[in-house]
Design a protein around this motif. Structure first.
Motif, PDB file in Angstrom:
ATOM      1  N   LYS A   1       0.839  -1.194   0.000  1.00 36.05           N
ATOM      2  CA  LYS A   1       0.000   0.000   0.000  1.00 36.05           C
ATOM      3  C   LYS A   1       0.869   1.236   0.000  1.00 36.05           C
ATOM      4  O   LYS A   1       1.965   1.242   0.571  1.00 36.05           O
ATOM      5  CB  LYS A   1      -0.865   0.026   1.267  1.00 36.05           C
ATOM      6  CG  LYS A   1      -2.239  -0.556   1.082  1.00 36.05           C
ATOM      7  CD  LYS A   1      -3.119  -0.095   2.240  1.00 36.05           C
ATOM      8  CE  LYS A   1      -4.376  -0.935   2.351  1.00 36.05           C
ATOM      9  NZ  LYS A   1      -5.091  -0.640   3.579  1.00 36.05           N
ATOM     10  N   ALA A   2       0.347   2.312  -0.564  1.00 40.09           N
ATOM     11  CA  ALA A   2       1.108   3.554  -0.590  1.00 40.09           C
ATOM     12  C   ALA A   2       1.026   4.248   0.776  1.00 40.09           C
ATOM     13  O   ALA A   2       0.296   3.826   1.651  1.00 40.09           O
ATOM     14  CB  ALA A   2       0.547   4.474  -1.668  1.00 40.09           C
ATOM     15  N   GLY A   3       1.787   5.279   0.929  1.00 42.58           N
ATOM     16  CA  GLY A   3       1.650   6.136   2.121  1.00 42.58           C
ATOM     17  C   GLY A   3       2.658   5.851   3.196  1.00 42.58           C
ATOM     18  O   GLY A   3       2.583   6.412   4.296  1.00 42.58           O
ATOM     19  N   ALA A   4       3.649   4.982   2.932  1.00 38.86           N
ATOM     20  CA  ALA A   4       4.631   4.632   3.952  1.00 38.86           C
ATOM     21  C   ALA A   4       5.405   5.862   4.431  1.00 38.86           C
ATOM     22  O   ALA A   4       5.812   5.932   5.598  1.00 38.86           O
ATOM     23  CB  ALA A   4       5.595   3.587   3.404  1.00 38.86           C
ATOM     24  N   ASP A   5       5.556   6.840   3.544  1.00 39.97           N
ATOM     25  CA  ASP A   5       6.356   8.014   3.911  1.00 39.97           C
ATOM     26  C   ASP A   5       5.777   8.771   5.094  1.00 39.97           C
ATOM     27  O   ASP A   5       6.498   9.409   5.846  1.00 39.97           O
ATOM     28  CB  ASP A   5       6.438   8.977   2.719  1.00 39.97           C
ATOM     29  CG  ASP A   5       7.168   8.322   1.571  1.00 39.97           C
ATOM     30  OD1 ASP A   5       7.802   7.274   1.829  1.00 39.97           O
ATOM     31  OD2 ASP A   5       7.092   8.833   0.439  1.00 39.97           O
ATOM     32  N   TRP A   6       4.458   8.716   5.213  1.00 34.61           N
ATOM     33  CA  TRP A   6       3.813   9.461   6.281  1.00 34.61           C
ATOM     34  C   TRP A   6       3.599   8.627   7.543  1.00 34.61           C
ATOM     35  O   TRP A   6       2.944   9.053   8.477  1.00 34.61           O
ATOM     36  CB  TRP A   6       2.471  10.020   5.798  1.00 34.61           C
ATOM     37  CG  TRP A   6       2.659  11.141   4.807  1.00 34.61           C
ATOM     38  CD1 TRP A   6       2.778  11.027   3.461  1.00 34.61           C
ATOM     39  CD2 TRP A   6       2.780  12.528   5.122  1.00 34.61           C
ATOM     40  NE1 TRP A   6       2.968  12.256   2.878  1.00 34.61           N
ATOM     41  CE2 TRP A   6       2.963  13.207   3.884  1.00 34.61           C
ATOM     42  CE3 TRP A   6       2.765  13.274   6.300  1.00 34.61           C
ATOM     43  CZ2 TRP A   6       3.120  14.588   3.808  1.00 34.61           C
ATOM     44  CZ3 TRP A   6       2.909  14.640   6.205  1.00 34.61           C
ATOM     45  CH2 TRP A   6       3.087  15.298   4.992  1.00 34.61           C
ATOM     46  N   ARG A   7       4.092   7.413   7.501  1.00 36.61           N
ATOM     47  CA  ARG A   7       3.900   6.560   8.680  1.00 36.61           C
ATOM     48  C   ARG A   7       5.254   6.065   9.186  1.00 36.61           C
ATOM     49  O   ARG A   7       5.607   4.897   8.998  1.00 36.61           O
ATOM     50  CB  ARG A   7       3.015   5.370   8.328  1.00 36.61           C
ATOM     51  CG  ARG A   7       1.552   5.742   8.079  1.00 36.61           C
ATOM     52  CD  ARG A   7       0.659   4.499   8.096  1.00 36.61           C
ATOM     53  NE  ARG A   7      -0.747   4.847   7.936  1.00 36.61           N
ATOM     54  CZ  ARG A   7      -1.542   5.207   8.926  1.00 36.61           C
ATOM     55  NH1 ARG A   7      -1.064   5.286  10.148  1.00 36.61           N
ATOM     56  NH2 ARG A   7      -2.805   5.501   8.689  1.00 36.61           N
ATOM     57  N   PRO A   8       5.999   6.924   9.869  1.00 30.59           N
ATOM     58  CA  PRO A   8       7.360   6.542  10.254  1.00 30.59           C
ATOM     59  C   PRO A   8       7.402   5.319  11.165  1.00 30.59           C
ATOM     60  O   PRO A   8       8.258   4.454  10.989  1.00 30.59           O
ATOM     61  CB  PRO A   8       7.881   7.779  10.978  1.00 30.59           C
ATOM     62  CG  PRO A   8       6.670   8.583  11.357  1.00 30.59           C
ATOM     63  CD  PRO A   8       5.656   8.286  10.309  1.00 30.59           C
ATOM     64  N   VAL A   9       6.458   5.211  12.065  1.00 32.44           N
ATOM     65  CA  VAL A   9       6.505   4.093  13.012  1.00 32.44           C
ATOM     66  C   VAL A   9       6.194   2.782  12.300  1.00 32.44           C
ATOM     67  O   VAL A   9       6.920   1.788  12.408  1.00 32.44           O
ATOM     68  CB  VAL A   9       5.512   4.325  14.171  1.00 32.44           C
ATOM     69  CG1 VAL A   9       5.535   3.145  15.133  1.00 32.44           C
ATOM     70  CG2 VAL A   9       5.842   5.622  14.892  1.00 32.44           C
ATOM     71  N   SER A  10       5.095   2.813  11.510  1.00 37.62           N
ATOM     72  CA  SER A  10       4.716   1.599  10.782  1.00 37.62           C
ATOM     73  C   SER A  10       5.815   1.229   9.784  1.00 37.62           C
ATOM     74  O   SER A  10       6.125   0.046   9.600  1.00 37.62           O
ATOM     75  CB  SER A  10       3.408   1.830  10.026  1.00 37.62           C
ATOM     76  OG  SER A  10       2.468   2.410  10.889  1.00 37.62           O
ATOM     77  N   HIS A  11       6.382   2.265   9.206  1.00 35.82           N
ATOM     78  CA  HIS A  11       7.438   2.023   8.229  1.00 35.82           C
ATOM     79  C   HIS A  11       8.612   1.307   8.880  1.00 35.82           C
ATOM     80  O   HIS A  11       9.132   0.308   8.379  1.00 35.82           O
ATOM     81  CB  HIS A  11       7.892   3.372   7.638  1.00 35.82           C
ATOM     82  CG  HIS A  11       8.624   3.206   6.341  1.00 35.82           C
ATOM     83  ND1 HIS A  11       8.989   4.257   5.534  1.00 35.82           N
ATOM     84  CD2 HIS A  11       9.064   2.092   5.712  1.00 35.82           C
ATOM     85  CE1 HIS A  11       9.627   3.797   4.484  1.00 35.82           C
ATOM     86  NE2 HIS A  11       9.671   2.472   4.562  1.00 35.82           N
ATOM     87  N   ALA A  12       9.025   1.808  10.020  1.00 32.91           N
ATOM     88  CA  ALA A  12      10.144   1.202  10.739  1.00 32.91           C
ATOM     89  C   ALA A  12       9.819  -0.241  11.115  1.00 32.91           C
ATOM     90  O   ALA A  12      10.650  -1.148  10.986  1.00 32.91           O
ATOM     91  CB  ALA A  12      10.463   2.013  11.989  1.00 32.91           C
TER      92      ALA A  12
END
Ligand code: SF4
Ligand code: SF4
Lengths: 258, 644
Positions: free
Chosen positions: B169-180
């Motif tokens: 899914k897109a939007g990882a840039d705005w989710r630093p915690v989930s991204h990490a």
């Protein structure tokens, strides 16, 4: 059963008593009065009887200053009715002088049991109840600390000395001098008191002539207080130690371990 | 489609069940007694905004205030996630995307998920490790269940986003915690399909835990999420010193059973968070008496929910509990949801008084008051005896006009331990050439504490007698030496239409000094501490004048830790002065003197209430601390500092 309770106003002895100018009485100008403590118990006992056996209670007081308020208080406490008893103005009030007007009022009301306090600060020998018994020619008991009732009359608990008490049966009509009520005097909430303050108190005119005063005081002396007070200061332990030292110094300790 | 259907079903079932639980809980409020709390909507709203926005009361205990603020703010931020989760499935096509659901809102959700978890960790640390005494008696299991539910909701939300990222899914840039987290999970090498399954699992875990939370709330102290704001909104706007009263001719009714409380009393009970701040502030609780304001409220609440066969008074709530309260107002000042403990206690005391169920000492005091207008039962004619020995005669305000009518008060008039101070006040007034008078034997106890004992009828009698006497006098202002009288004259007599300008002698002495009528010698005189009397400070806001006086007199003030609004009651208020201290483990007054002794070098314990002089002098004596500290009245300090 119709109970008449005789209640009296007496000087408030917490106030500083002063002797009147002629030296034969206390100066009543500057002291408060209050309901005689034993009469308070008599009233309570009457109300207790009312609750237990369904008696009718009438409170009576000689018509003096403050009698209205006194009798209104009795109504707030649970008395069914209350009357002042008129007395000739020039008669000094005491147990002896009030006897005949009170006895006449009791008869007029048709009461069968008269309760009053065993004594007052004025009347430390407790003469009112015996006087009334005599005037009415009814049986009488004093120093009573509780009254019960059955079909044959009343049972009174009488305090004797040495911690002994006895129960006497009295046929009605009778007069009882009450020392304590069988239960602590209950508190009457101010709301009830306020209600009773609007009660009209009527006057019973008996037409009875008071008895002559037999004994007249010739002089009144204030007792002098015997000063010596020592304040013990410090923490609880220190004070306890001082008390202990004082008691033992005066030889008041028994079996003290050395 | 199936998802939409299932979620609707779940939502309606859970919503309905929750509604039913709330309905059953709050049902007694429908038939409760009335309370007029619908006036001044703007002022009410402003109070709610202030309480929630500033967290003032909560932050008085810093640690717990901060963690509450963390959870509270996170909760608001995370409602976006709730809306998103439910909205997107209930209404296919719904998304917060257009307003930032995948950008800044996503960022907020990620950040506040962490803040929320941190808040819960702090809360759990407080509850299980720090274990403050104020939690004693609170329901710890309830708290634990709530922690578990919150953590489940937040963690499932984060993992849903995390696996979403893994599923492409897109939007990882705005989710630093989930991204990490996604980065940390990448070694698992999940296929797109596996990740999508995980998203579904965490989605359903998220929504069902939210619904479980919802269903759980009505039975939990976390009801306050919904009830705190309304409870603060409907708070009393009356002056603190005025007990609720419907109308002058309508005395408040005694409360004998729980359904006789007003709906606001009931709302109070439901809104309690069991935080125990009231308990921690309560002098009766500290003294070891069987009163905890917290348990009083939760007992009322539990009784409202299930009355069983136990009576309210004498059953659920012991008589001794009701009599232990000093009406010091500390609990009400501390309560973050503005619960009103004191009026409930007084309402229940009224019942006991009507029934004549009162302790012998109190009975004696009240009978004395009925008879003589003072609790000692001293002759009314002795009331002004303290004036004997003054080198001048005080005017009789009933007979001649005066500028200042001095309402002296019972203790100041009758108690030999206080009369000296009373005479000093008279000397100071005389020194300043004040035109003042007193009511002599016509003054009666103001009735402040009689009212709080629950003796409504007697209070009315005393108040009406005083009002009648005062209405026959010509004066400009009333001054009183007694904070309890101050409260009655200034706040309570209004109920009978008597409105006066009343001041405490501290303010008046200050005025005399500031206008140059009393002249003091400027000289440094050492360190003192000052005790705020409940009825001057918390009840009537009189914090500053005594402090200014102390300073004017040349003393340096060292504040005790519990000062001003947080002052600790001497233990004598609300009728306690008329009871023995059976059951007391540590007298509040001794507790307080110890607090003063802990200050380095404060020589004087300064008081501004006659009862305090009596209470604290006794406490100093029984602690054997006469050499360390001395109890003095404000008037003593000023008299010593006079310029001649
Ligand atoms: S008013 Fe004071 S004594 Fe009474 S419950 Fe509240 S804190 Fe305790
Ligand atoms: S009454 Fe108020 S202060 Fe006391 S426990 Fe409940 S919410 Fe906390």
């Amino acid at each position: 059963m119709h109970i008449a309770v005789i209640i009296r106003l007496v000087p408030h002895t917490d106030s500083e008593l002063e002797i009147s100018d002629d030296g034969t009485d206390i100066d009543r100008e500057w002291i408060d009065t209050k309901l005689n403590e034993f009469d308070d118990h008599a009233l309570e006992e009457a109300i207790l009887l009312k609750e237990i056996v369904g008696a009718r209670v009438t409170a009576l007081a000689v018509d003096t200053e403050g009698a209205d308020r006194l009798l209104q208080t009795a109504i707030a406490r649970g008395a069914d009715e209350a009357h002042k008893i008129s007395m000739p103005a020039d008669v000094a009030l005491c147990s002896r002088t009030m006897t005949l007007p009170v006895a006449a009022a009791v008869q007029k009301l048709g009461a069968e049991l008269v309760l009053t306090g065993v004594q007052t600060p004025h009347d430390i020998y407790g003469q009112l109840a015996p006087y009334l018994g005599g005037a009415l020619d009814w049986p009488q008991a004093s120093a009573v600390s509780g009254i019960g009732a059955d079909n044959d009359g009343i049972l009174v608990q009488q305090e004797l000395s040495g911690g002994v008490s006895t129960t006497l049966r009295l046929a009605l009509p009778a007069v009882v001098g009450v020392q304590t009520a069988s239960q602590p005097i209950r508190y009457v909430a101010g709301s009830k008191l306020r209600q009773a303050m609007s009660a009209e108190i009527g006057t019973l005119d008996t037409g009875a002539e008071p008895l002559e005063i037999g004994v007249k005081p010739t002089g009144l002396i204030a007792s002098t207080a015997a000063g010596d007070v020592e304040m013990l200061n410090g923490g609880a332990d220190a004070v306890a130690a001082k008390i202990h030292a004082l008691l033992s110094e005066r030889g008041l300790l028994r079996g003290e371990r050395q | 489609m199936a998802d939409t259907f299932i979620l609707w079903l779940l939502l309606v079932a859970a919503g309905g069940f929750t509604w039913w639980r709330f309905y059953r809980l709050l049902r007694p409020m429908k038939r409760a007694a009335r309370a007029a709390r619908f006036d001044q909507p703007l002022r009410r709203l402003a109070g709610v905004a202030r309480a929630l926005g500033l967290h003032e009361r909560l932050l008085k205990i810093r640690y717990s205030g901060i963690l509450h603020a963390m959870i509270f703010v996170s909760f608001i931020a995370l409602t976006t996630s709730i809306v998103e989760s439910f909205g997107s499935v209930l209404f296919p096509g719904f998304s917060l995307g257009p307003i930032g659901g995948t950008t800044w809102i996503a960022l907020l959700q990620d950040i506040f998920a962490l803040v929320m978890l941190a808040g819960v960790v702090l809360a759990a640390f407080q509850r299980y490790v720090l274990r403050p005494a104020r939690f004693r008696g609170s329901n710890a299991i309830d708290a634990t269940i709530i922690y578990v539910l919150i953590v489940t909701i937040v963690v499932s939300m984060i993992f849903e986003a995390t696996f979403g990222i893994l599923a492409g899914k897109a939007g990882a840039d705005w989710r630093p915690v989930s991204h990490a987290l996604a980065y940390a999970l990448s070694p698992l090498r999940l296929s797109g399909e596996q990740a999508a399954t995980a998203v579904t699992v965490f989605y359903w875990l998220h929504v069902t835990s939210i619904l479980a939370f919802l269903i759980y709330i009505p039975g939990s102290k976390h009801r306050h999420m919904f009830l705190a704001a309304p409870n603060i909104y409907f708070r009393s706007l009356k002056p603190k010193g005025m007990l609720p009263r419907a109308a002058p001719d309508k005395p408040p009714a005694p409360v004998a059973s729980v359904e006789q409380f007003t709906w606001k009393d009931m709302l109070d009970a439901y809104a309690c968070t069991e935080c125990g701040r009231c308990q921690a502030a309560c002098p009766a609780y500290a003294a070891g008496l069987p009163l905890s304001p917290k348990l009083l409220i939760t007992d009322i609440r539990d009784h409202l929910i299930d009355a069983g066969d136990t009576p309210l008074i004498g059953g659920v709530i012991r008589e001794e509990t009701l009599w232990a309260c000093t009406t010091c107002h500390a609990c009400m000042e501390a309560c973050p949801v503005h619960i009103e403990h004191v009026p409930k206690i007084v309402d229940m005391r009224r019942y006991l008084v009507e029934e004549g169920k009162i302790a012998p000492m109190l009975q004696e005091a009240l009978s004395n008051l009925q008879r003589t207008g003072n609790s000692m039962g001293s002759a009314t004619r002795m009331r002004a005896r303290w004036t004997k020995g003054l080198p001048f005669k005080i005017k009789d305000a009933r007979k001649e006009p005066v500028d200042i009518l001095w309402f002296v008060g019972d203790f100041a008039s009758y108690d030999p331990r206080v009369q000296d101070v009373t005479r000093k006040v008279a000397m100071l007034l005389n020194e300043a050439d004040v035109d003042f008078g007193i009511l002599y034997e016509a003054e009666q106890n103001s009735g402040n504490d009689v009212h709080r004992v629950g003796e409504e009828g007697l209070f009315e009698m005393l108040a009406l007698r005083n009002i009648e006497t005062i209405s026959g006098c010509s004066f400009n202002r009333i001054m009183t030496t007694d904070p309890h009288s101050l409260n009655a004259l200034a706040q309570e007599y209004r109920a009978f239409g008597a409105v006066y300008e009343v001041m405490h002698y501290a303010s008046f002495l200050l005025e005399l000094i500031e206008t140059g009528r009393l002249k003091l010698k400027a000289e440094a005189r050492g360190k003192v501490t000052y005790h705020d009397p409940c009825y001057l400070g918390r009840y009537n806001g009189g914090f500053d004048a005594p402090r200014a006086l102390i300073e004017r007199a040349g003393y340096r003030l060292a504040e005790m830790p519990r000062c001003r609004e947080n002052s600790f009651c001497c233990g004598a208020g609300g009728g306690q002065i008329w009871s023995d201290d059976s059951g007391v483990e540590e007298r509040p007054s001794e507790n307080r003197i110890k607090e003063a002794l802990s200050l380095e070098g404060a020589r004087y314990f300064v008081v501004s209430c006659p009862k305090d002089k009596v209470m604290y002098a006794a406490a100093v004596q029984s602690l054997g601390a006469e050499d360390a500290i001395e109890v003095v009245d404000l008037a003593d300090l000023i008299a010593r500092a006079l310029a001649h």
